[in-house]
Design an enzyme around this catalytic site. Sequence first.
Site, PDB file in Angstrom:
ATOM      1  N   GLU A 107       4.157  -4.418  12.313  1.00 42.14           N
ATOM      2  CA  GLU A 107       3.257  -3.276  12.075  1.00 42.14           C
ATOM      3  C   GLU A 107       2.083  -3.843  11.296  1.00 42.14           C
ATOM      4  O   GLU A 107       2.199  -4.099  10.094  1.00 42.14           O
ATOM      5  CB  GLU A 107       3.976  -2.206  11.248  1.00 42.14           C
ATOM      6  CG  GLU A 107       5.212  -1.618  11.901  1.00 42.14           C
ATOM      7  CD  GLU A 107       4.892  -0.716  13.072  1.00 42.14           C
ATOM      8  OE1 GLU A 107       3.698  -0.429  13.301  1.00 42.14           O
ATOM      9  OE2 GLU A 107       5.822  -0.316  13.774  1.00 42.14           O
ATOM     10  N   CYS A 130      -3.302   1.413   6.749  1.00 44.46           N
ATOM     11  CA  CYS A 130      -3.445   0.763   8.049  1.00 44.46           C
ATOM     12  C   CYS A 130      -4.042   1.736   9.063  1.00 44.46           C
ATOM     13  O   CYS A 130      -4.860   1.351   9.893  1.00 44.46           O
ATOM     14  CB  CYS A 130      -2.102   0.240   8.527  1.00 44.46           C
ATOM     15  SG  CYS A 130      -0.804   1.469   8.433  1.00 44.46           S
ATOM     16  N   ASN A 152       0.800  -1.232   0.000  1.00 48.54           N
ATOM     17  CA  ASN A 152       0.000   0.000   0.000  1.00 48.54           C
ATOM     18  C   ASN A 152       0.833   1.283   0.000  1.00 48.54           C
ATOM     19  O   ASN A 152       0.376   2.316  -0.489  1.00 48.54           O
ATOM     20  CB  ASN A 152      -1.048  -0.014   1.119  1.00 48.54           C
ATOM     21  CG  ASN A 152      -0.462  -0.138   2.485  1.00 48.54           C
ATOM     22  OD1 ASN A 152       0.697  -0.503   2.638  1.00 48.54           O
ATOM     23  ND2 ASN A 152      -1.260   0.158   3.493  1.00 48.54           N
ATOM     24  N   LYS A 203      11.690  -8.745   1.217  1.00 51.45           N
ATOM     25  CA  LYS A 203      10.645  -9.486   0.516  1.00 51.45           C
ATOM     26  C   LYS A 203       9.451  -8.552   0.432  1.00 51.45           C
ATOM     27  O   LYS A 203       8.733  -8.339   1.414  1.00 51.45           O
ATOM     28  CB  LYS A 203      10.268 -10.770   1.275  1.00 51.45           C
ATOM     29  CG  LYS A 203       9.263 -11.650   0.549  1.00 51.45           C
ATOM     30  CD  LYS A 203       7.917 -11.629   1.253  1.00 51.45           C
ATOM     31  CE  LYS A 203       6.819 -12.258   0.428  1.00 51.45           C
ATOM     32  NZ  LYS A 203       6.335 -11.354  -0.661  1.00 51.45           N
ATOM     33  N   HIS A 204       9.285  -7.959  -0.733  1.00 50.85           N
ATOM     34  CA  HIS A 204       8.185  -7.006  -0.894  1.00 50.85           C
ATOM     35  C   HIS A 204       6.940  -7.768  -1.333  1.00 50.85           C
ATOM     36  O   HIS A 204       6.996  -8.955  -1.657  1.00 50.85           O
ATOM     37  CB  HIS A 204       8.583  -5.937  -1.920  1.00 50.85           C
ATOM     38  CG  HIS A 204       8.047  -4.576  -1.584  1.00 50.85           C
ATOM     39  ND1 HIS A 204       6.787  -4.393  -1.046  1.00 50.85           N
ATOM     40  CD2 HIS A 204       8.578  -3.338  -1.702  1.00 50.85           C
ATOM     41  CE1 HIS A 204       6.586  -3.088  -0.848  1.00 50.85           C
ATOM     42  NE2 HIS A 204       7.655  -2.421  -1.222  1.00 50.85           N
ATOM     43  N   GLY A 243       2.231  -5.671   7.581  1.00 52.08           N
ATOM     44  CA  GLY A 243       1.231  -6.362   6.765  1.00 52.08           C
ATOM     45  C   GLY A 243       0.034  -6.741   7.604  1.00 52.08           C
ATOM     46  O   GLY A 243      -0.266  -6.091   8.607  1.00 52.08           O
ATOM     47  N   GLU A 298     -11.144  -5.397   9.720  1.00 55.45           N
ATOM     48  CA  GLU A 298     -10.517  -4.261   9.042  1.00 55.45           C
ATOM     49  C   GLU A 298     -11.053  -4.219   7.606  1.00 55.45           C
ATOM     50  O   GLU A 298     -10.943  -5.204   6.875  1.00 55.45           O
ATOM     51  CB  GLU A 298      -8.992  -4.421   9.018  1.00 55.45           C
ATOM     52  CG  GLU A 298      -8.283  -3.237   8.345  1.00 55.45           C
ATOM     53  CD  GLU A 298      -6.765  -3.425   8.229  1.00 55.45           C
ATOM     54  OE1 GLU A 298      -6.302  -4.564   8.064  1.00 55.45           O
ATOM     55  OE2 GLU A 298      -6.058  -2.403   8.296  1.00 55.45           O
TER      56      GLU A 298
HETATM   57  P1  NAP Z   1      -0.287  -9.061   3.607  1.00 58.05           P
HETATM   58  O1  NAP Z   1      -1.072  -9.895   2.699  1.00 58.05           O
HETATM   59  O2  NAP Z   1      -0.086  -9.512   4.986  1.00 58.05           O
HETATM   60  O3  NAP Z   1       1.133  -8.865   2.890  1.00 58.05           O
HETATM   61  C1  NAP Z   1       2.176  -8.132   3.499  1.00 58.05           C
HETATM   62  C2  NAP Z   1       3.476  -8.790   3.135  1.00 58.05           C
HETATM   63  O4  NAP Z   1       3.558 -10.035   3.812  1.00 58.05           O
HETATM   64  C3  NAP Z   1       3.618  -9.106   1.656  1.00 58.05           C
HETATM   65  O5  NAP Z   1       4.976  -8.979   1.278  1.00 58.05           O
HETATM   66  C4  NAP Z   1       3.180 -10.555   1.595  1.00 58.05           C
HETATM   67  O6  NAP Z   1       3.680 -11.247   0.498  1.00 58.05           O
HETATM   68  C5  NAP Z   1       3.783 -11.079   2.872  1.00 58.05           C
HETATM   69  N1  NAP Z   1       3.144 -12.262   3.410  1.00 58.05           N
HETATM   70  C6  NAP Z   1       1.828 -12.486   3.607  1.00 58.05           C
HETATM   71  N2  NAP Z   1       1.641 -13.686   4.189  1.00 58.05           N
HETATM   72  C7  NAP Z   1       2.870 -14.236   4.328  1.00 58.05           C
HETATM   73  C8  NAP Z   1       3.329 -15.484   4.847  1.00 58.05           C
HETATM   74  N3  NAP Z   1       2.492 -16.384   5.351  1.00 58.05           N
HETATM   75  N4  NAP Z   1       4.657 -15.736   4.829  1.00 58.05           N
HETATM   76  C9  NAP Z   1       5.526 -14.823   4.327  1.00 58.05           C
HETATM   77  N5  NAP Z   1       5.148 -13.624   3.837  1.00 58.05           N
HETATM   78  C10 NAP Z   1       3.832 -13.340   3.833  1.00 58.05           C
HETATM   79  O7  NAP Z   1      -0.847  -7.604   3.719  1.00 58.05           O
HETATM   80  P2  NAP Z   1      -1.267  -6.673   2.531  1.00 58.05           P
HETATM   81  O8  NAP Z   1      -2.596  -7.098   2.067  1.00 58.05           O
HETATM   82  O9  NAP Z   1      -0.181  -6.584   1.511  1.00 58.05           O
HETATM   83  O10 NAP Z   1      -1.302  -5.274   3.268  1.00 58.05           O
HETATM   84  C11 NAP Z   1      -2.408  -4.853   3.952  1.00 58.05           C
HETATM   85  C12 NAP Z   1      -2.286  -5.093   5.443  1.00 58.05           C
HETATM   86  O11 NAP Z   1      -1.110  -4.490   5.937  1.00 58.05           O
HETATM   87  C13 NAP Z   1      -3.431  -4.432   6.167  1.00 58.05           C
HETATM   88  O12 NAP Z   1      -3.851  -5.230   7.228  1.00 58.05           O
HETATM   89  C14 NAP Z   1      -2.809  -3.153   6.668  1.00 58.05           C
HETATM   90  O13 NAP Z   1      -3.477  -2.562   7.735  1.00 58.05           O
HETATM   91  C15 NAP Z   1      -1.431  -3.617   7.013  1.00 58.05           C
HETATM   92  N6  NAP Z   1      -0.496  -2.495   7.055  1.00 58.05           N
HETATM   93  C16 NAP Z   1       0.005  -2.115   8.261  1.00 58.05           C
HETATM   94  C17 NAP Z   1       0.861  -1.022   8.339  1.00 58.05           C
HETATM   95  C18 NAP Z   1       1.439  -0.581   9.660  1.00 58.05           C
HETATM   96  O14 NAP Z   1       2.437   0.110   9.663  1.00 58.05           O
HETATM   97  N7  NAP Z   1       0.860  -0.938  10.789  1.00 58.05           N
HETATM   98  C19 NAP Z   1       1.210  -0.337   7.182  1.00 58.05           C
HETATM   99  C20 NAP Z   1       0.668  -0.746   5.982  1.00 58.05           C
HETATM  100  C21 NAP Z   1      -0.184  -1.840   5.937  1.00 58.05           C
HETATM  101  P3  NAP Z   1       2.783 -11.517  -0.824  1.00 58.05           P
HETATM  102  O15 NAP Z   1       2.480 -10.208  -1.429  1.00 58.05           O
HETATM  103  O16 NAP Z   1       3.715 -12.348  -1.665  1.00 58.05           O
HETATM  104  O17 NAP Z   1       1.567 -12.263  -0.374  1.00 58.05           O
END
Ligand code: NAP
Length: 462
Positions: free
Chosen positions: A230, A264, A134, A157-158, A208, A361
């Site tokens: 985070e 987030c 995001n 790992k993005h 994430g 969320e």
């Molecule tokens: P996500 O699906 O959890 O993905 C985040 C990262 O984690 C991606 O690089 C993803 O890779 C990786 N990932 C997911 N599951 C994994 C696993 N089991 N093993 C290893 N890597 C894994 O989250 P998103 O949909 O991209 O982002 C949205 C979420 O992030 C929301 O909940 C948002 O609130 C949160 N967020 C939090 C903050 C903060 O600072 N608190 C900031 C921004 C976003 P892949 O893309 O390859 O699946």
Amino acid sequence: MGYQTTNPYTNEVLATFDTATPAQIDAAIAAADAAFRSWRDTPLPERLAVLDRAADILQAGRRDYAEVLTLEMGKLIAEAEAEVDLCVDMLRYYVRNAPGLLTPRFLRAAGYGDTDVQLVPEPQGVLFAVEPWNFPYYQVIRIGAPQLAVGNTLVLKHASMVPQSALRMVSLLAEAGGEGLITNVFASHDAAEQILADDRVRGLALTGSEAAGASVAAIAAKNLKKSTLELGGADAFIVLEDAELDKAVNWAVFGRHWNAGQVCCSSKRMIIVDPLYDEFVDKYRAGVARLVAGDPMDPATTLAPLSSRSAVDELAGKVRAAREAGVTVEEVGEPVPEQGCFFQPTIMTDIPVGSPTANAEFFGPVSSLYRAADEDDAVRIANSSPFGLGGSVFSADIHRAQRLARRLDTGMVFINQPTGVAAEIPFGGVKRSGYGRELVDLGLKEFVNEKVIAVTDIDGAF
Ligand code: NAP
């Protein structure tokens, strides 16, 4: 799905990348470790000069860098440019402040002289950074600027949908003279096991979802490595009866819909005290209806598409579940374009506190509105969330708002503003929003070895 760039406005697949093999991952860790060994011995002013040059390069290439973001995840071009600016600010923050923050300090201890016990901040090595799509640059620089300043290096790992943004961050540092400081891996989820089991990797910083955080932090813990998480949020936007209504409404609309609502810390739950509730809802609905969905490259657009078709489907599923559970769901405004990954702005009301809808969320332009009997009730509703990232309070009485802020169980509270993301303000949450902090001195110290070096005349001491 592997790593690929799909333009969420046109649905075109523009580039695909192979997922890294175990051998490639091993080579990436080796490269990051080799970079660490010379980087940690590089004098701090030289390290900071690299960060400073990276800031210069970003500043000079602002539009070019921004376009990659809009292309890969669809954010408005003005928001993409603002993200680049924020990265510049974060890099410069550490250029200015790291020398002071990393100066060893002396501790007073019984039996020791004033300068006998030193605390020396030292880097530890390679960190595994897992980042979301995001804010594809901001997230990398938010962890990268402090950690590189300290002397650590990153294996990145993005998110699989922003591969070109990941590569731009790697080349940015290389161009600035920091070859190898960020090593990108197009890693599968499974690769987290290999990466975190590797002795050369010393910690995990993940931003994430809760699911990703729980899964990858468990692997870090199993390997006895520290993590910072985070995660998601459902920030409350509390409006008290003395608030300036129009101002609150305008910023609520912005707070919920910037980055197409995929933030987030966006204002996901509007909690309005009873005397203002009805008027707030009418004005909020009108404000949301004025949003203009369209080409994110067009400066007239104010509502971007979501980042992907799967993001649209996931959000639609959550809204459907809410409707089926009896929540009042209202679609607002002109129908969004059929082309691209748009989501119709939606307002939800009559949401029982503690229900699955209240605790979820919603990552997109979906607003949850709550009527609070009074200030205490607003606090009760706000704190009923499993998340604890940020929040905001709108009131004409700053002291009252500050007192209320102290009662919110979150990592951040902003008064008379929806949120306040800035290089000088730390970022992070509590509860299911994760643990640890990024930015300022707090983020700088998360992966530092605060080494004690103590000297005494042991014979003379006893
Ligand atoms: P996500 O699906 O959890 O993905 C985040 C990262 O984690 C991606 O690089 C993803 O890779 C990786 N990932 C997911 N599951 C994994 C696993 N089991 N093993 C290893 N890597 C894994 O989250 P998103 O949909 O991209 O982002 C949205 C979420 O992030 C929301 O909940 C948002 O609130 C949160 N967020 C939090 C903050 C903060 O600072 N608190 C900031 C921004 C976003 P892949 O893309 O390859 O699946």
